[in-house]
Scaffold this motif. Structure first.
Motif, PDB file in Angstrom:
ATOM      1  N   GLU A  65       0.859  -1.190   0.000  1.00 51.94           N
ATOM      2  CA  GLU A  65       0.000   0.000   0.000  1.00 51.94           C
ATOM      3  C   GLU A  65       0.895   1.240   0.000  1.00 51.94           C
ATOM      4  OE1 GLU A  65      -2.761   2.545   2.933  1.00 51.94           O
ATOM      5  OE2 GLU A  65      -2.641   0.415   3.407  1.00 51.94           O
ATOM      6  N   LEU A  66       1.699   1.351  -1.041  1.00 54.54           N
ATOM      7  CA  LEU A  66       2.638   2.458  -1.178  1.00 54.54           C
ATOM      8  C   LEU A  66       2.655   2.934  -2.620  1.00 54.54           C
ATOM      9  CD1 LEU A  66       5.771   1.152   0.806  1.00 54.54           C
ATOM     10  CD2 LEU A  66       4.107   2.848   1.588  1.00 54.54           C
ATOM     11  N   CYS A  67       2.962   4.223  -2.790  1.00 54.04           N
ATOM     12  CA  CYS A  67       3.294   4.774  -4.098  1.00 54.04           C
ATOM     13  C   CYS A  67       4.804   5.039  -4.112  1.00 54.04           C
ATOM     14  CB  CYS A  67       2.512   6.054  -4.352  1.00 54.04           C
ATOM     15  SG  CYS A  67       2.894   7.388  -3.181  1.00 54.04           S
ATOM     16  N   GLN A  68       5.315   5.540  -5.229  1.00 52.83           N
ATOM     17  CA  GLN A  68       6.753   5.788  -5.322  1.00 52.83           C
ATOM     18  C   GLN A  68       7.232   6.776  -4.258  1.00 52.83           C
ATOM     19  OE1 GLN A  68       9.199   4.536  -6.994  1.00 52.83           O
ATOM     20  NE2 GLN A  68       8.208   3.287  -8.565  1.00 52.83           N
ATOM     21  N   PHE A  71       7.219   5.166  -0.841  1.00 56.25           N
ATOM     22  CA  PHE A  71       8.264   4.144  -0.791  1.00 56.25           C
ATOM     23  C   PHE A  71       9.629   4.794  -0.544  1.00 56.25           C
ATOM     24  CE2 PHE A  71      11.422   1.359  -2.766  1.00 56.25           C
ATOM     25  CZ  PHE A  71      11.106   0.137  -2.194  1.00 56.25           C
ATOM     26  N   ARG A  72       9.883   5.921  -1.223  1.00 59.58           N
ATOM     27  CA  ARG A  72      11.167   6.608  -1.039  1.00 59.58           C
ATOM     28  C   ARG A  72      11.306   7.182   0.369  1.00 59.58           C
ATOM     29  NH1 ARG A  72      10.141   8.325  -6.413  1.00 59.58           N
ATOM     30  NH2 ARG A  72       9.336  10.318  -5.648  1.00 59.58           N
ATOM     31  N   ARG A  73      10.185   7.536   0.990  1.00 51.79           N
ATOM     32  CA  ARG A  73      10.258   8.006   2.375  1.00 51.79           C
ATOM     33  C   ARG A  73      10.745   6.891   3.301  1.00 51.79           C
ATOM     34  NH1 ARG A  73       4.365  10.974   2.857  1.00 51.79           N
ATOM     35  NH2 ARG A  73       4.813  12.813   1.560  1.00 51.79           N
ATOM     36  N   LEU A  74      10.290   5.667   3.044  1.00 54.82           N
ATOM     37  CA  LEU A  74      10.719   4.538   3.870  1.00 54.82           C
ATOM     38  C   LEU A  74      12.146   4.116   3.555  1.00 54.82           C
ATOM     39  CD1 LEU A  74       7.608   2.140   3.935  1.00 54.82           C
ATOM     40  CD2 LEU A  74       8.418   3.648   5.750  1.00 54.82           C
ATOM     41  N   PHE A  75      12.501   4.171   2.267  1.00 62.02           N
ATOM     42  CA  PHE A  75      13.817   3.692   1.826  1.00 62.02           C
ATOM     43  C   PHE A  75      14.495   4.782   0.996  1.00 62.02           C
ATOM     44  CE2 PHE A  75      10.950   0.000   2.048  1.00 62.02           C
ATOM     45  CZ  PHE A  75      11.603  -0.758   3.010  1.00 62.02           C
ATOM     46  N   GLY A 100       3.750   2.819   8.908  1.00 66.78           N
ATOM     47  CA  GLY A 100       4.410   2.135   7.807  1.00 66.78           C
ATOM     48  C   GLY A 100       5.304   0.991   8.226  1.00 66.78           C
ATOM     49  N   LYS A 101       5.234   0.586   9.497  1.00 65.12           N
ATOM     50  CA  LYS A 101       6.071  -0.521   9.958  1.00 65.12           C
ATOM     51  C   LYS A 101       5.778  -1.794   9.162  1.00 65.12           C
ATOM     52  CE  LYS A 101       6.123   1.199  14.769  1.00 65.12           C
ATOM     53  NZ  LYS A 101       7.546   1.505  14.948  1.00 65.12           N
ATOM     54  N   ASP A 102       4.503  -2.042   8.879  1.00 60.67           N
ATOM     55  CA  ASP A 102       4.123  -3.245   8.139  1.00 60.67           C
ATOM     56  C   ASP A 102       4.652  -3.209   6.710  1.00 60.67           C
ATOM     57  OD1 ASP A 102       2.350  -1.049   7.724  1.00 60.67           O
ATOM     58  OD2 ASP A 102       0.904  -2.398   6.774  1.00 60.67           O
ATOM     59  N   GLN A 103       4.627  -2.018   6.089  1.00 58.32           N
ATOM     60  CA  GLN A 103       5.088  -1.891   4.715  1.00 58.32           C
ATOM     61  C   GLN A 103       6.603  -2.090   4.623  1.00 58.32           C
ATOM     62  OE1 GLN A 103       2.631  -1.277   2.136  1.00 58.32           O
ATOM     63  NE2 GLN A 103       1.441  -1.862   3.936  1.00 58.32           N
ATOM     64  N   LEU A 104       7.321  -1.504   5.567  1.00 62.82           N
ATOM     65  CA  LEU A 104       8.772  -1.683   5.594  1.00 62.82           C
ATOM     66  C   LEU A 104       9.127  -3.149   5.800  1.00 62.82           C
ATOM     67  CD1 LEU A 104      11.412   0.570   7.232  1.00 62.82           C
ATOM     68  CD2 LEU A 104      11.425  -1.861   7.747  1.00 62.82           C
ATOM     69  N   SER A 105       8.446  -3.801   6.731  1.00 61.34           N
ATOM     70  CA  SER A 105       8.727  -5.204   7.021  1.00 61.34           C
ATOM     71  C   SER A 105       8.443  -6.083   5.811  1.00 61.34           C
ATOM     72  CB  SER A 105       7.885  -5.661   8.214  1.00 61.34           C
ATOM     73  OG  SER A 105       8.145  -7.002   8.541  1.00 61.34           O
ATOM     74  N   GLU A 123      -0.629   7.607  -6.338  1.00 58.87           N
ATOM     75  CA  GLU A 123       0.337   8.609  -5.898  1.00 58.87           C
ATOM     76  C   GLU A 123      -0.286   9.505  -4.832  1.00 58.87           C
ATOM     77  OE1 GLU A 123       3.536   9.246  -6.425  1.00 58.87           O
ATOM     78  OE2 GLU A 123       3.718   7.403  -7.586  1.00 58.87           O
ATOM     79  N   VAL A 124       0.454   9.730  -3.755  1.00 59.80           N
ATOM     80  CA  VAL A 124      -0.087  10.479  -2.626  1.00 59.80           C
ATOM     81  C   VAL A 124      -0.452  11.902  -3.027  1.00 59.80           C
ATOM     82  CG1 VAL A 124       2.201  11.210  -1.801  1.00 59.80           C
ATOM     83  CG2 VAL A 124       0.291  11.031  -0.187  1.00 59.80           C
TER      84      VAL A 124
END
Length: 226
Positions: A65-68, A71-75, A100-105, A123-124
């Motif tokens: 459940e991420l957009c680009q 995703f860049r905020r997490l990584f 976003g812990k679940d998305q990162l994991s 896109e957000v």
């Protein structure tokens, strides 16, 4: 072997008991299957159980459940760079996340197993623009005051706009993109999106499913081999 029919249902019911921090649903699609994990984004237990589910199921694709941008905020340096960090540092970064812990994991587990990751959200910036376009300036001010805890009622127009732009519209986007992932696909999304995504996937495929109730144990030998 892909889970089908009764085997898919049995895995989902068993998984719900073994993964109490998640809501689990599953349904067949085309030549594959779609398993959905509904998680609270800020709960550490849910993040750990997402990783467990991916390790067990070994899907062909993991949908997030991420957009680009998110995703860049997490990584910010990329998923590969995150994976190369010492384990203690990775855990510290995840613990600091407010959401976003679940998305990162999920992304990290998929990368470790060589499973392709798909970004399935809108896109957000589009979501933000659609939300702002729905609201009058007075509603925005009132909503901001309510969010600050200043004893201000949140306007109904704001609640309706959030439900439409933040939840329902994105349910459709997530459902469409998750349902196109080939083979055995696993989607990780906020628990508030789960029922809406299931509804839209069911309409698209003509197959309806439900959240599964617990059973005693995983079917013997169901864990997929890589």
């Amino acid at each position: 072997m892909l889970p089908r029919g009764d085997a898919l249902s049995a895995w989902a019911t068993a998984a719900q008991q073994l993964l109490p921090g998640l809501r689990v649903a599953a349904l067949p699609k085309g030549e594959g299957a779609l398993v959905l994990l509904g998680a609270e984004h800020d709960v550490e237990q849910a993040a750990l159980q997402v990783e467990t589910a991916i390790d067990c199921l070994r899907p062909d694709h993991v949908g997030l459940e991420l957009c680009q941008k998110r995703f860049r905020r997490l990584f910010p340096l990329g998923l590969a760079a995150f994976a190369q960090l010492p384990p203690e540092e990775r855990l510290q970064l995840q613990a600091k996340l407010r959401s976003g812990k679940d998305q990162l994991s999920a992304a990290a587990a998929a990368h470790r197993l060589g499973i392709p990751v798909a970004l399935c959200d809108r896109e957000v910036r589009v979501t933000e623009a659609r939300l702002l376009a729905r609201l009058a300036p007075g509603d925005l001010v009132a909503g901001s005051l309510a969010a600050l805890g200043l004893n201000w009622d949140c306007p109904e127009a704001l609640e309706d706009a959030v439900a439409d732009c933040i939840i329902r519209e994105r349910d459709k986007v997530l459902a469409r993109r998750l349902s196109t992932l080939p083979g055995l696909a696993l989607g990780v999304l906020g628990v508030r999106h789960l029922e809406g995504v299931l509804e839209h996937v069911g309409k698209a495929t003509g197959i309806w499913t439900q959240m599964w109730t617990p059973c005693a144990q995983l079917p013997p030998g169901f864990k997929r081999e890589v």
